[in-house]
Design a protein around this motif. Structure first.
Motif, short mmCIF file in Angstrom:
data_model
loop_
_atom_site.label_atom_id
_atom_site.label_comp_id
_atom_site.label_asym_id
_atom_site.label_seq_id
_atom_site.Cartn_x
_atom_site.Cartn_y
_atom_site.Cartn_z
N GLN A 1 27.19 49.00 47.38
CA GLN A 1 27.52 49.35 48.75
C GLN A 1 28.99 49.72 48.93
O GLN A 1 29.35 50.37 49.90
N ASN A 2 29.85 49.30 47.99
CA ASN A 2 31.26 49.66 48.09
C ASN A 2 31.81 49.93 46.70
O ASN A 2 32.29 49.03 46.02
N ARG A 3 31.73 51.18 46.29
CA ARG A 3 32.17 51.56 44.95
C ARG A 3 33.68 51.33 44.78
O ARG A 3 34.14 50.98 43.69
N TYR A 4 34.42 51.54 45.85
CA TYR A 4 35.88 51.41 45.74
C TYR A 4 36.30 49.99 45.40
O TYR A 4 37.26 49.77 44.66
N ASN A 5 35.57 49.00 45.93
CA ASN A 5 35.94 47.63 45.60
C ASN A 5 35.75 47.32 44.13
O ASN A 5 36.51 46.54 43.55
N VAL A 6 34.74 47.91 43.50
CA VAL A 6 34.57 47.75 42.06
C VAL A 6 35.79 48.32 41.33
O VAL A 6 36.32 47.71 40.40
N LEU A 7 36.24 49.48 41.77
CA LEU A 7 37.42 50.09 41.17
C LEU A 7 38.66 49.23 41.39
O LEU A 7 39.48 49.06 40.48
N PHE A 8 38.80 48.67 42.58
CA PHE A 8 39.96 47.82 42.88
C PHE A 8 39.95 46.56 42.00
O PHE A 8 41.00 46.11 41.53
N ILE A 9 38.76 46.00 41.78
CA ILE A 9 38.66 44.81 40.92
C ILE A 9 39.03 45.18 39.49
O ILE A 9 39.74 44.42 38.80
N LYS A 10 38.57 46.33 39.02
CA LYS A 10 38.93 46.79 37.68
C LYS A 10 40.44 46.90 37.50
O LYS A 10 40.98 46.57 36.44
N GLU A 11 41.10 47.35 38.54
CA GLU A 11 42.56 47.50 38.48
C GLU A 11 43.26 46.14 38.56
O GLU A 11 44.36 45.98 38.04
N ALA A 12 42.61 45.15 39.18
CA ALA A 12 43.26 43.86 39.44
C ALA A 12 43.21 42.91 38.26
O ALA A 12 44.07 42.03 38.13
N VAL A 13 42.19 43.04 37.39
CA VAL A 13 42.00 42.05 36.33
C VAL A 13 42.02 42.69 34.94
O VAL A 13 41.88 43.91 34.81
N ASN A 14 42.18 41.84 33.95
CA ASN A 14 42.20 42.30 32.55
C ASN A 14 41.04 41.72 31.76
O ASN A 14 41.11 41.61 30.53
N ILE A 15 39.98 41.35 32.45
CA ILE A 15 38.77 40.83 31.82
C ILE A 15 37.61 41.73 32.24
O ILE A 15 37.73 42.50 33.19
N PRO A 16 36.47 41.64 31.55
CA PRO A 16 35.34 42.51 31.90
C PRO A 16 34.86 42.32 33.34
O PRO A 16 34.85 41.21 33.86
N VAL A 17 34.49 43.44 33.95
CA VAL A 17 33.91 43.45 35.28
C VAL A 17 32.46 43.89 35.15
O VAL A 17 32.19 45.03 34.74
N ILE A 18 31.54 43.00 35.47
CA ILE A 18 30.12 43.26 35.28
C ILE A 18 29.44 43.23 36.65
O ILE A 18 29.40 42.20 37.32
N VAL A 19 28.94 44.37 37.07
CA VAL A 19 28.32 44.47 38.39
C VAL A 19 27.03 43.67 38.40
O VAL A 19 26.15 43.85 37.56
N ASP A 20 26.92 42.79 39.39
CA ASP A 20 25.82 41.83 39.45
C ASP A 20 25.22 41.81 40.84
O ASP A 20 25.95 41.84 41.83
N ALA A 21 23.90 41.75 40.94
CA ALA A 21 23.17 41.57 42.20
C ALA A 21 23.05 42.87 42.98
O ALA A 21 24.03 43.57 43.21
N GLY A 22 21.82 43.15 43.38
CA GLY A 22 21.55 44.29 44.26
C GLY A 22 21.14 45.57 43.56
O GLY A 22 20.81 46.56 44.23
N ILE A 23 21.15 45.59 42.24
CA ILE A 23 20.70 46.78 41.51
C ILE A 23 19.21 46.96 41.78
O ILE A 23 18.42 46.02 41.64
N GLY A 24 18.81 48.19 42.15
CA GLY A 24 17.42 48.41 42.50
C GLY A 24 16.66 49.32 41.57
O GLY A 24 15.44 49.23 41.45
N CYS A 25 17.37 50.22 40.90
CA CYS A 25 16.72 51.17 40.01
C CYS A 25 17.73 51.64 38.97
O CYS A 25 18.91 51.28 39.02
N ALA A 26 17.26 52.45 38.04
CA ALA A 26 18.10 52.86 36.91
C ALA A 26 19.34 53.63 37.36
O ALA A 26 20.43 53.47 36.80
#
Length: 263
Positions: free
Chosen positions: A167-192
């Motif tokens: 629902q918010n792609r930009y927040n995933v990008l912001f988290i990637k920029e904020a941390v130095n560990i893996p970011v794994i998108v979790d919860a809410g995936i509905g299809c491939a």
């Protein structure tokens, strides 16, 4: 391509993590997991048996495979609950890689209680656990969890089991920029395609359960998720073209053949 996901000191050949809930039986869980190509399956240890050898045990179904079990603290609502649970699981199974989740709203959103999650992370990290932490999609909290000892951040794409996708792609990008560990998108995936989008925008991995387990054909959906994560990752690594508000010819415009209309 040898593209390894590394969480702490543990390496995985697949960037897809799958869940074990909502399947009709353990055999279907195993079949779908194998079809997904995932090397890591998360297990709600308060709901699925992996500790009692006298009852049907999910761990028995994965003997002889290279798939690791990832205990999670689904159902815990306080830091104390989660800490106690993981200490018991470690004593019973020896498993040290865990997925930490502490739920704040159990009635509607299943959103995490980030403050209780942070407290639990600090204690469990001192206990020596390798922690993958479910959280909201907040880059500030993601950084705090990393500082507390988390080995991976798992921000929700949308509410658990909703199938709404990111629902918010930009927040995933912001988290990637904020941390130095893996970011794994979790919860809410509905299809491939949801999984492919997560990988295309730079996530290090994807976790999905309901999208596979409750699909009309779980095995086929598991295969689709496998290929979606690979395709999305390759697309990200290849580098997409810039978006433009106008057309650009795909073939050269210089040296065009001139046509004569004279008779």
């Amino acid at each position: 391509m040898n593209d390894i996901l590394k969480v702490g000191n543990i390496e995985f050949a697949s960037r897809l993590i799958v869940g074990s809930g909502k399947y009709p039986d353990f055999q279907t869980t195993k079949d779908a997991t194998l079809a997904s190509g995932s090397k890591l399956i998360t297990v709600a240890v308060r709901r699925v048996n992996i500790t009692n050898p006298n009852e049907e045990n999910l761990m028995d179904y994965f003997k002889g495979t290279d798939i690791k079990l990832l205990p999670n603290s689904a159902g815990c609502t306080t830091a104390e609950d989660a800490i106690t649970l993981f200490r018991m699981v470690k004593e019973a199974t020896g498993l040290n890689l865990i997925k930490l989740e502490v739920i704040g709203d159990t009635a509607k959103t299943l959103y995490p209680d980030v403050m209780e999650t942070l407290k639990a992370c600090e204690v469990l990290a001192k206990d020596g656990f390798t922690i993958m932490t479910y959280s909201n999609d907040d880059p500030i909290m993601a950084k705090r969890l990393e500082d507390a000892g988390s080995a991976a951040i798992m921000p929700l794409a949308s509410p658990i089991g909703s199938g709404l996708g990111i629902q918010n792609r930009y927040n995933v990008l912001f988290i990637k920029e904020a941390v130095n560990i893996p970011v794994i998108v979790d919860a809410g995936i509905g299809c491939a395609s949801d999984a492919a989008i997560a990988m295309e925008i730079g996530a290090d991995g994807v976790l999905t359960n309901t999208a596979i387990a409750q699909a009309k054909n779980p095995i086929l959906m598991a295969e689709a998720m496998k290929h979606a994560v690979i395709a999305g990752r390759n697309s990200f690594l290849a580098g997409r073209i810039a978006k433009k508000p106008f057309a650009t010819a795909s073939s050269p415009t210089e040296g065009l053949i001139e046509f004569s209309h004279k008779k």
